[in-house]
Design a protein around this motif. Structure first.
Motif, PDB file in Angstrom:
ATOM      1  N   ARG A   1     -59.547  58.767 -57.764  1.00 23.02           N
ATOM      2  CA  ARG A   1     -59.652  57.366 -57.352  1.00 23.02           C
ATOM      3  C   ARG A   1     -59.357  56.417 -58.514  1.00 23.02           C
ATOM      4  NH1 ARG A   1     -64.658  54.159 -54.287  1.00 23.02           N
ATOM      5  NH2 ARG A   1     -63.280  52.764 -53.132  1.00 23.02           N
ATOM      6  N   TRP A   2     -59.668  56.848 -59.731  1.00 22.79           N
ATOM      7  CA  TRP A   2     -59.410  56.048 -60.925  1.00 22.79           C
ATOM      8  C   TRP A   2     -58.490  56.822 -61.856  1.00 22.79           C
ATOM      9  CZ3 TRP A   2     -61.556  51.160 -61.526  1.00 22.79           C
ATOM     10  CH2 TRP A   2     -62.550  50.802 -60.606  1.00 22.79           C
ATOM     11  N   GLY A   3     -57.599  56.089 -62.514  1.00 19.60           N
ATOM     12  CA  GLY A   3     -56.688  56.748 -63.441  1.00 19.60           C
ATOM     13  C   GLY A   3     -55.896  55.734 -64.248  1.00 19.60           C
ATOM     14  N   PRO A   4     -55.000  56.181 -65.093  1.00 21.36           N
ATOM     15  CA  PRO A   4     -54.167  55.291 -65.913  1.00 21.36           C
ATOM     16  C   PRO A   4     -53.016  54.727 -65.086  1.00 21.36           C
ATOM     17  CG  PRO A   4     -53.600  57.565 -66.383  1.00 21.36           C
ATOM     18  CD  PRO A   4     -54.751  57.608 -65.401  1.00 21.36           C
TER      19      PRO A   4
ATOM     20  N   ASP B   1     -58.344  51.389 -60.376  1.00 20.89           N
ATOM     21  CA  ASP B   1     -58.549  52.253 -59.216  1.00 20.89           C
ATOM     22  C   ASP B   1     -57.231  52.399 -58.482  1.00 20.89           C
ATOM     23  OD1 ASP B   1     -58.713  50.392 -56.489  1.00 20.89           O
ATOM     24  OD2 ASP B   1     -59.173  49.323 -58.349  1.00 20.89           O
ATOM     25  N   ARG B   2     -57.147  53.308 -57.514  1.00 16.85           N
ATOM     26  CA  ARG B   2     -55.874  53.595 -56.866  1.00 16.85           C
ATOM     27  C   ARG B   2     -55.336  52.423 -56.046  1.00 16.85           C
ATOM     28  NH1 ARG B   2     -55.563  58.518 -54.183  1.00 16.85           N
ATOM     29  NH2 ARG B   2     -57.520  59.356 -54.958  1.00 16.85           N
ATOM     30  N   GLY B   3     -56.163  51.409 -55.791  1.00 13.73           N
ATOM     31  CA  GLY B   3     -55.689  50.207 -55.120  1.00 13.73           C
ATOM     32  C   GLY B   3     -55.485  49.055 -56.073  1.00 13.73           C
ATOM     33  N   CYS B   4     -55.628  49.319 -57.358  1.00 12.07           N
ATOM     34  CA  CYS B   4     -55.452  48.308 -58.417  1.00 12.07           C
ATOM     35  C   CYS B   4     -56.265  47.054 -58.113  1.00 12.07           C
ATOM     36  CB  CYS B   4     -53.973  47.957 -58.592  1.00 12.07           C
ATOM     37  SG  CYS B   4     -53.609  47.057 -60.120  1.00 12.07           S
TER      38      CYS B   4
ATOM     39  N   PHE C   1     -71.818  42.944 -64.027  1.00 10.00           N
ATOM     40  CA  PHE C   1     -71.963  43.397 -62.642  1.00 10.00           C
ATOM     41  C   PHE C   1     -70.712  42.959 -61.894  1.00 10.00           C
ATOM     42  CE2 PHE C   1     -73.219  42.594 -58.204  1.00 10.00           C
ATOM     43  CZ  PHE C   1     -73.642  43.861 -57.850  1.00 10.00           C
ATOM     44  N   ILE C   2     -70.055  43.901 -61.227  1.00  8.06           N
ATOM     45  CA  ILE C   2     -68.810  43.623 -60.497  1.00  8.06           C
ATOM     46  C   ILE C   2     -69.066  43.842 -59.021  1.00  8.06           C
ATOM     47  CG2 ILE C   2     -66.388  44.253 -60.212  1.00  8.06           C
ATOM     48  CD1 ILE C   2     -68.164  45.413 -63.318  1.00  8.06           C
ATOM     49  N   ASP C   3     -68.639  42.877 -58.214  1.00  9.24           N
ATOM     50  CA  ASP C   3     -68.842  42.956 -56.768  1.00  9.24           C
ATOM     51  C   ASP C   3     -67.501  42.758 -56.073  1.00  9.24           C
ATOM     52  OD1 ASP C   3     -69.799  43.017 -54.218  1.00  9.24           O
ATOM     53  OD2 ASP C   3     -71.123  41.280 -54.407  1.00  9.24           O
ATOM     54  N   HIS C   4     -67.044  43.797 -55.365  1.00 10.08           N
ATOM     55  CA  HIS C   4     -65.766  43.742 -54.651  1.00 10.08           C
ATOM     56  C   HIS C   4     -65.989  44.337 -53.273  1.00 10.08           C
ATOM     57  CE1 HIS C   4     -61.595  44.467 -53.517  1.00 10.08           C
ATOM     58  NE2 HIS C   4     -61.191  43.765 -54.561  1.00 10.08           N
ATOM     59  N   GLU C   5     -65.629  43.595 -52.221  1.00 12.27           N
ATOM     60  CA  GLU C   5     -66.022  43.999 -50.867  1.00 12.27           C
ATOM     61  C   GLU C   5     -65.466  45.354 -50.447  1.00 12.27           C
ATOM     62  OE1 GLU C   5     -64.700  41.103 -48.080  1.00 12.27           O
ATOM     63  OE2 GLU C   5     -62.582  41.514 -48.353  1.00 12.27           O
ATOM     64  N   SER C   6     -64.260  45.733 -50.878  1.00 11.08           N
ATOM     65  CA  SER C   6     -63.716  47.025 -50.463  1.00 11.08           C
ATOM     66  C   SER C   6     -63.925  48.115 -51.510  1.00 11.08           C
ATOM     67  CB  SER C   6     -62.219  46.904 -50.155  1.00 11.08           C
ATOM     68  OG  SER C   6     -61.484  46.545 -51.313  1.00 11.08           O
ATOM     69  N   LEU C   7     -64.001  47.727 -52.769  1.00 10.52           N
ATOM     70  CA  LEU C   7     -64.181  48.715 -53.830  1.00 10.52           C
ATOM     71  C   LEU C   7     -65.645  49.075 -54.020  1.00 10.52           C
ATOM     72  CD1 LEU C   7     -62.608  50.319 -55.973  1.00 10.52           C
ATOM     73  CD2 LEU C   7     -62.976  48.402 -57.548  1.00 10.52           C
ATOM     74  N   GLY C   8     -66.509  48.100 -53.869  1.00  9.20           N
ATOM     75  CA  GLY C   8     -67.937  48.337 -54.024  1.00  9.20           C
ATOM     76  C   GLY C   8     -68.524  47.567 -55.190  1.00  9.20           C
TER      77      GLY C   8
ATOM     78  N   TYR D   1     -67.359  51.698 -77.355  1.00 10.26           N
ATOM     79  CA  TYR D   1     -67.695  52.531 -76.209  1.00 10.26           C
ATOM     80  C   TYR D   1     -67.831  51.643 -74.974  1.00 10.26           C
ATOM     81  CZ  TYR D   1     -69.053  55.544 -80.097  1.00 10.26           C
ATOM     82  OH  TYR D   1     -69.066  56.265 -81.261  1.00 10.26           O
ATOM     83  N   CYS D   2     -67.177  52.037 -73.887  1.00  7.63           N
ATOM     84  CA  CYS D   2     -67.266  51.278 -72.635  1.00  7.63           C
ATOM     85  C   CYS D   2     -67.549  52.250 -71.498  1.00  7.63           C
ATOM     86  CB  CYS D   2     -65.964  50.523 -72.354  1.00  7.63           C
ATOM     87  SG  CYS D   2     -65.471  49.367 -73.650  1.00  7.63           S
ATOM     88  N   ARG D   3     -68.346  51.784 -70.563  1.00 10.31           N
ATOM     89  CA  ARG D   3     -68.657  52.604 -69.400  1.00 10.31           C
ATOM     90  C   ARG D   3     -68.613  51.753 -68.144  1.00 10.31           C
ATOM     91  NH1 ARG D   3     -74.579  54.971 -67.626  1.00 10.31           N
ATOM     92  NH2 ARG D   3     -73.859  56.272 -65.858  1.00 10.31           N
ATOM     93  N   LEU D   4     -67.929  52.246 -67.115  1.00 12.94           N
ATOM     94  CA  LEU D   4     -67.890  51.616 -65.795  1.00 12.94           C
ATOM     95  C   LEU D   4     -68.372  52.624 -64.781  1.00 12.94           C
ATOM     96  CD1 LEU D   4     -66.837  49.192 -63.991  1.00 12.94           C
ATOM     97  CD2 LEU D   4     -64.720  50.534 -63.752  1.00 12.94           C
ATOM     98  N   HIS D   5     -69.364  52.243 -63.986  1.00 15.38           N
ATOM     99  CA  HIS D   5     -69.823  53.178 -62.955  1.00 15.38           C
ATOM    100  C   HIS D   5     -70.257  52.425 -61.707  1.00 15.38           C
ATOM    101  CE1 HIS D   5     -74.234  52.463 -63.207  1.00 15.38           C
ATOM    102  NE2 HIS D   5     -73.988  52.203 -64.485  1.00 15.38           N
ATOM    103  N   HIS D   6     -70.055  53.059 -60.578  1.00 19.45           N
ATOM    104  CA  HIS D   6     -70.550  52.537 -59.306  1.00 19.45           C
ATOM    105  C   HIS D   6     -72.078  52.504 -59.376  1.00 19.45           C
ATOM    106  CE1 HIS D   6     -71.299  52.179 -54.973  1.00 19.45           C
ATOM    107  NE2 HIS D   6     -70.033  51.769 -54.867  1.00 19.45           N
ATOM    108  N   ILE D   7     -72.670  51.500 -58.744  1.00 21.48           N
ATOM    109  CA  ILE D   7     -74.136  51.366 -58.847  1.00 21.48           C
ATOM    110  C   ILE D   7     -74.864  52.568 -58.250  1.00 21.48           C
ATOM    111  CG2 ILE D   7     -74.120  48.851 -58.942  1.00 21.48           C
ATOM    112  CD1 ILE D   7     -74.961  48.865 -55.977  1.00 21.48           C
TER     113      ILE D   7
END
Length: 896
Positions: free
Chosen positions: A20-23, A69-72, A231-238, A320-326
């Protein structure tokens, strides 16, 4: 089974969404057709580099070795400033097609070092100069050098002298599918300390400014500060959380910055801004000192943690950076257990490639394989393009010019792409090219066969393929005609993706059904007289010919193409092989196999005998194109090039036991040959007396005699054979250029071993003399097939004039070695692909450069220096396949 294989299985079975996530970010979104809303269609001028920091993109995003993410929808990339540049380094710089002296060209030094197929671990390097970037110097000097001069690259300016640069290494590891870690290590290579501003940046693709339902969210997404993170809020990504930190105890500066990913219209001389906080805010805040450029609300759609370091000489700083779904925190707080996870994923990547890369090869060849796979995987990219919506324009934007509806790609309104695709090069070619994709999938198959199959099927889907059966060529002109290699790629992937007996017949059949439509398009559109001799136009050969075959020819004539006809023979044989394979379990395919057999034999007859000798030139003993003007006799275009070598590639060997296992096919084949005995000469059988269903049957365009005559040219160092593979144009045309005169106009082709000296096709490609991996690969495969049939009974002088005779198998192996040697160190310790200039020698002499590889688009016909796109990892990564097959040829007798 390795951990990475388990992840691939989970992804394929949809148990876990590891990809789902990549370069997937492009290295260049500006200057693309998608972002061009001009009336002139010059995409480089319509959206130049200088606008990229200020103008929101419509169809994608770009960044410095970025992720999304795969939908950019949500993107990440670092931004940099050395305290001297005129702009914030948020993306790679290069010259547009209207600026470079040999076409578009990226002017940066960056390298893809590692990646697993699920991107559970990736690594990339960017070399960032400490001196002011020479934007103006590069533009002016390349213009001054002109078409006859070499390209001026960044290193040629001396900007890396005295090691005045930073190595910026970005490692990414996935703890789980939506728990992603970035470790960014910056090392000062200079002998003195130097300042560095670094901004790990997170932003949302602008889907809200266009007034269309195409991709618009009901609620605008947001990034807000939450404690010491985001905190990131996106209706389709989450909903996601983002954390960042550094190993430096006291950086000189550390603050969160916020703005909107919206166009700065006022800076571009347009309408009033909708918000005071625009896309270029961080550039204005840091470099121009505009304190009000960033939002005080600590919220927006673009955010960065702004660090300033004084990096000591020879030392490093790490962010160091970290991104994770809640819902995917893995019970780990913030940046805890960070290095342990990254190091574990690297260990698992090593385990995976220990199984993929064949044993018994040199360390240099292992390096080629590892970085070749890395380049393939890093050049996957989010590609979004809806032609109908692009033609109409957006409600909230100015209406496109009327001529747009009759311009580029206007007859491809059905086309809709929103996928992760394998790109040729994410800077120079940040759009898919159908025939490039075909070649990419062979080396890709060794690491991710499911992705290879998906990509090949995707281009055959109804939202890509034209209703008339044509495959889209590439974004610049979907209607251009590329060589029909898609079926070949399907067949090769089918055979190498799975072990024999466990092959994916469903994949093969799905592709075959759609390929029937494409084959019919070729027959109906490119055989003008219905005589099995094909035209086809461009066919990917750029300026190898005497004139541009995509445009009107002298005297309003048309071409009977040796390569176009050969490609169709090649296509026929591939479809025949696929049909026979399917017929073994589904007898209905015997009928269609018979049709392809008959069609191929008719093509053989046409190219060899039509009008007397077909396209075979009795005078030179070589296949040539013929120009037909009115009712005049065909004019042979006596250019010794790939055009005349490609008929050798139309060859296959059928096993007699396969033919005997298909009684319906055998019956129709026997009837055809009985009733058309004059065509028997194109079918050569080699059977063992007294043994039922033994032996093999050869189908090939050239007879054995013409094969020998063609190979005499191909294997001659004075003609096609280079130290590094097969040239695209004979070296004989150096002293004896081909000149064609008609109606007072003169056209000329001369051997040019390096960059183009002509403006044909914009001068950004040159097949006149360079070494080109795709055709070399296909010719090597052809030699293998001929050997599979003739065995040791067929020997020929190699090289021509040497007095030494070799089997075709030995010749194929040697050509493999010549191609591989482009990347391996020679006796002097240099890799030929980097040339022999002083600046290039650092790739062999400097410990911080010597193990870095680039996979260029093509290579100099004499020196082997890499030319064209510098990260053309796709088809040049075929070298990885050659390393594998070279090893197999040594261990498997009769490998084919």
């Amino acid at each position: 089974m390795t951990e990475e294989n388990i992840r691939l299985s989970q992804e394929e079975n949809r148990a876990k969404n590891w990809k789902r996530w990549g370069p997937y970010l492009s290295e260049r979104q500006w200057g693309t057709v998608r972002e061009d809303y001009s009336d002139h269609g010059n995409s480089w001028a319509a959206f130049p580099h200088d606008q990229a920091r200020r103008r929101a993109y419509r169809w994608g995003e770009d960044g410095l070795q970025g992720w999304c993410d795969r939908g950019c929808r949500l993107c990440f990339a670092p931004a940099l400033w050395n305290g001297k540049d005129s702009i914030l380094k948020e993306r790679l710089f290069g010259l547009g097609g209207n600026e470079g002296n040999h076409g578009e060209d990226v002017k940066e030094c960056y390298y893809y070092l590692d990646s697993t197929p699920t991107h559970s671990y990736t690594k990339a390097l960017y070399k960032y100069p400490q001196q002011k970037y020479p934007y103006t110097q590069i533009r002016i000097e390349n213009e001054r050098l002109g078409r006859l001069g070499p390209e001026m690259e960044l290193a040629d300016t001396g900007i890396f002298d005295d090691n005045l640069y930073f190595d910026v290494v970005q490692e990414v590891a996935k703890r789980s599918p939506q728990d992603i870690l970035w470790r960014i290590t910056v090392t000062n290579r200079a002998a003195t300390s130097a300042p560095l501003h670094i901004l790990p940046t997170l932003w949302l693709r602008n889907t809200w400014s266009w007034g269309t339902d195409l991709d618009a969210p009901a609620v605008k997404p947001s990034i807000i500060q939450e404690g010491d993170g985001l905190f990131i809020d996106h209706e389709s990504l989450g909903k996601f959380r983002f954390h960042a930190g550094t190993d430096q105890a006291r950086p000189k500066k550390a603050e969160w910055l916020f703005t909107e990913n919206d166009t700065n219209h006022e800076a571009l001389g347009g309408m009033k801004n909708g918000t005071p906080y625009t896309k270029d805010a961080f550039h204005r805040y840091i470099i121009q000192g505009e304190k009000k450029a960033v939002s005080p609300k600590k919220a927006g759609t673009k955010s960065a943690l702004y660090y300033l370091f004084q990096v000591p000489a020879g030392e490093s700083v790490t962010i160091y950076c970290r991104l994770h779904h809640i819902n995917e925190s893995n019970r780990i707080n913030g940046l805890d257990q960070f290095n342990e996870t990254v190091d574990q994923r690297l260990k698992e990547a090593d385990e995976f490639y220990n199984e993929v890369i064949p044993p018994g090869i040199s360390e240099d060849e292992k390096l080629i394989c590892r970085q070749g796979y890395a380049g393939l995987l890093w050049t996957k990219q989010f590609f979004f393009y809806s032609v109908e919506d692009w033609l109409k324009g957006d409600k909230e934007m100015p209406e496109p010019p009327a001529n747009r509806l009759l311009g580029r790609n206007h007859d491809w309104k059905h086309f809709y792409a929103k996928n992760i695709l394998s790109m040729p090069d994410k800077w120079e070619y940040p759009w898919f090219a159908a025939w490039d994709t075909a070649f990419h999938m062979l080396p890709f198959c060794a690491v991710d066969s499911a992705f290879s199959k998906h990509q090949l099927l995707l281009l055959l889907r109804e939202w890509y393929m034209h209703p008339n059966g044509q495959l889209p060529a590439y974004e610049w002109n979907f209607s251009d005609v590329n060589p029909p290699v898609h079926a070949w790629a399907v067949w090769r992937v089918y055979k190498i993706a799975d072990r024999k007996g466990e092959r994916d017949l469903l994949f093969l059949e799905k592709a075959f059904q759609k390929l029937l439509m494409n084959f019919t398009w070729w027959v109906n559109r490119k055989d003008l007289d219905g005589r099995h001799v094909f035209g086809g136009g461009f066919l990917g050969l750029d300026n190898i010919g005497v004139f541009d075959r995509s445009h009107a020819l002298p005297g309003g004539g048309y071409l009977q193409q040796a390569d176009g006809t050969a490609w169709m023979g090649f296509y026929c044989l591939t479809m025949l092989s696929m049909a026979l394979e399917l017929a073994l379990t589904k007898p209905a395919y015997e009928d269609i196999a018979s049709k392809f057999f008959e069609h191929f034999v008719n093509i053989c007859d046409a190219i060899n005998t039509l009008g007397g000798n077909g396209l075979w030139d009795v005078q030179d003993q070589f296949y040539y194109d013929q120009l037909i003007i009115d009712d005049e006799a065909p004019i042979p275009l006596r250019i010794r090039s790939l055009v005349g070598l490609l008929p050798l590639s139309a060859v296959t060997v059928l096993k007699q036991k396969t033919i005997d296992a298909l009684p319906g096919f055998r019956k129709r084949m026997d009837w055809f040959l009985t009733n058309k005995p004059d065509l028997l000469k194109y079918v050569t059988a080699n059977r063992v007396p007294g043994k039922k269903s033994s032996g093999r049957v050869l189908l090939a365009i050239p007879s054995q005699e013409r094969l020998r005559q063609s190979l005499t040219y191909m294997l001659d160092p004075k003609e096609f054979l280079s130290n590094f593979g097969i040239r695209s144009l004979s070296k004989a045309h150096d002293d004896h250029p081909f000149i064609f005169q008609y109606a007072g106009a003169t056209h000329q082709v001369q051997y040019t071993p390096g960059e183009a000296t002509t403006d044909m096709f914009g001068g950004n490609s040159n097949w006149r003399g360079p070494i080109w991996f795709p055709t070399n690969f296909i010719l090597i495969e052809a030699l293998e097939r001929y050997y599979y049939f003739y065995g040791d009974t067929f020997k020929i002088e190699y090289p021509t004039g040497s007095g030494v005779e070799c089997t075709l198998r030995d010749i194929a192996i040697d050509i493999c070695d010549r191609l591989i040697s482009l990347f391996t160190k020679n006796e002097e310790g240099y890799r030929p692909c980097f040339g022999d200039s002083e600046t290039s020698k650092r790739y062999s002499d400097d410990e911080h450069w010597k193990d870095l590889l680039l996979f260029h688009e093509y290579f100099h016909g004499e020196t082997g220096e890499g030319l064209g796109a510098s990260h053309q990892t796709g088809w040049t990564a075929l070298v990885v396949r050659l390393v594998r097959e070279r090893r197999e040829k040594l261990t498997e007798e009769g490998f084919c």
